[in-house]
Design a protein around this motif. Structure first.
Motif, short mmCIF file in Angstrom:
data_model
loop_
_atom_site.label_atom_id
_atom_site.label_comp_id
_atom_site.label_asym_id
_atom_site.label_seq_id
_atom_site.Cartn_x
_atom_site.Cartn_y
_atom_site.Cartn_z
N GLN A 21 0.81 -1.22 0.00
CA GLN A 21 0.00 0.00 0.00
C GLN A 21 0.84 1.27 0.00
O GLN A 21 0.29 2.37 0.09
CB GLN A 21 -0.91 0.00 1.25
N VAL A 22 2.15 1.12 -0.11
CA VAL A 22 3.04 2.29 -0.06
C VAL A 22 4.08 2.17 -1.16
O VAL A 22 4.13 1.20 -1.91
CB VAL A 22 3.75 2.39 1.31
N GLU A 23 4.92 3.19 -1.25
CA GLU A 23 6.00 3.16 -2.23
C GLU A 23 6.97 2.02 -1.91
O GLU A 23 7.27 1.75 -0.75
CB GLU A 23 6.75 4.50 -2.21
N SER A 24 7.44 1.37 -2.94
CA SER A 24 8.32 0.21 -2.76
C SER A 24 9.54 0.56 -1.92
O SER A 24 10.13 1.64 -2.06
CB SER A 24 8.77 -0.31 -4.13
N ARG A 25 9.90 -0.36 -1.02
CA ARG A 25 11.06 -0.14 -0.17
C ARG A 25 11.80 -1.44 0.03
O ARG A 25 11.29 -2.52 -0.25
CB ARG A 25 10.63 0.44 1.19
N GLU A 26 13.03 -1.34 0.50
CA GLU A 26 13.83 -2.52 0.80
C GLU A 26 13.33 -3.18 2.09
O GLU A 26 12.77 -2.50 2.96
CB GLU A 26 15.30 -2.14 0.96
N PRO A 27 13.50 -4.50 2.19
CA PRO A 27 14.20 -5.41 1.27
C PRO A 27 13.39 -5.68 0.00
O PRO A 27 12.17 -5.70 0.03
CB PRO A 27 14.34 -6.70 2.10
N THR A 28 14.13 -5.87 -1.08
CA THR A 28 13.51 -6.19 -2.37
C THR A 28 13.17 -7.67 -2.43
O THR A 28 13.55 -8.45 -1.55
CB THR A 28 14.46 -5.85 -3.51
N HIS A 29 12.47 -8.06 -3.47
CA HIS A 29 12.20 -9.49 -3.66
C HIS A 29 13.51 -10.27 -3.79
O HIS A 29 13.62 -11.40 -3.30
CB HIS A 29 11.34 -9.70 -4.92
N TYR A 30 14.49 -9.65 -4.45
CA TYR A 30 15.78 -10.32 -4.58
C TYR A 30 16.40 -10.53 -3.19
O TYR A 30 16.89 -11.63 -2.88
CB TYR A 30 16.73 -9.51 -5.45
N ASP A 31 16.38 -9.47 -2.37
CA ASP A 31 16.93 -9.58 -1.01
C ASP A 31 16.21 -10.68 -0.22
O ASP A 31 16.85 -11.48 0.48
CB ASP A 31 16.76 -8.25 -0.26
N LEU A 32 14.90 -10.70 -0.35
CA LEU A 32 14.12 -11.70 0.38
C LEU A 32 14.48 -13.11 -0.07
O LEU A 32 14.62 -14.02 0.75
CB LEU A 32 12.63 -11.44 0.18
#
Length: 274
Positions: A21-32
């Motif tokens: 519901q907000v602007e994308s933030r870290e961790p990214t899908h790659y990080d996850l």
């Protein structure tokens, strides 16, 4: 230190990375994905299975599989994700990756219910029971009992306290009922005094005609507690591991679970007698 894994913790930790519901933030899908791989849970990752899901749902699904099939790996993933969120500024209000005050408070509450203290800046540690009294100590011991029942060794040993869970519980009961506990009493003495405080039957208590059947269970629980203590003194280090290599993993796991069962029984009796 093995962090707890429970339904409450899974929901709370997933909310820390939820940016739907907000602007994308870290961790990214790659990080996850990297953290899931480090925990050895790639096969349980929905994205690895070809599904398209958000980060929160991805983490929640992976941890829900782990809580049933590999709780140690799940606990490791929780630790990795929590550390990563802290590292990218998730607990810092001025960071673009700040997760939100409500999400942090929810996580604090979830870990608190499992016997862990999470600070608002992301530091986490087991509750130090020496600093707790009364109801707060009872609640902390109950949280450790639940974790021990699932085989968590650091719960049975009360990380950071140098005491085992059964000893701490016996002392808490004695102190609650009598106002103080003996400083240097051995474990059987402590457990006997705790039983006396709760008016329960030990193996030394003579059987009475037509006594309730639960009295035999009380005796059995006492015997289990003292047997666990003897195993710890013989096979463990007193202030280190509960069970060393002389016991199989299955035996060690069973003993740890028994610690939780005994502790829960004693605390329930304390509550009933209040």
């Amino acid at each position: 230190m093995e962090l707890p894994i429970s339904d409450l913790v899974i929901v709370a930790i997933s909310k820390l990375i939820d940016d739907a519901q907000v602007e994308s933030r870290e961790p990214t899908h790659y990080d996850l994905g990297v953290q899931i791989g480090k925990a050895g849970l790639t096969s349980a990752d929905p994205k690895h299975q070809g599904q398209t899901v958000g980060k929160a749902k991805r983490l929640r699904a992976t941890l829900n599989w782990a809580i049933e099939s590999n709780p140690q790996a799940g606990a490791r993933l929780i630790e990795l994700v929590l550390s990563h969120v802290k590292a990218v500024g998730g607990f810092r209000t001025t960071s673009p990756n700040y997760v939100g005050h409500e999400q942090i408070l929810n996580a604090i509450s979830a870990f608190d219910s499992e016997g862990f203290s999470l600070s608002e800046n992301g530091d986490i540690r087991p509750k130090i029971l020496d600093n707790l009294k009364g109801r707060h100590l009872t609640e902390a011991l109950q949280a450790y009992a639940q974790r021990a029942k699932h085989g968590s060794e650091d719960a049975a040993l009360l990380s950071g306290t140098g005491k085992d869970l059964l000893e701490a519980t016996a002392k808490h009961i004695i102190h609650t009922k009598f106002g103080a506990h003996p400083a240097n009493a051995n474990f059987p003495t402590l457990m006997g005094q705790a039983y006396a405080a709760l008016q329960m039957a030990t193996p030394e208590t003579p059987k009475e005609p037509n006594e309730p059947a639960i009295r035999d269970y009380e005796r059995a629980v006492f015997s289990m507690a003292t047997a666990i203590n003897r195993v710890r003194n013989k096979e463990g280090t007193g202030h280190g591991r509960l069970c060393i290599s002389a016991l199989s993993d299955v035996e060690a796991h069973g003993i740890i679970e028994s610690v939780g069962v005994v502790t829960e029984f004693l605390l329930n009796r304390l509550h009933a007698s209040s």
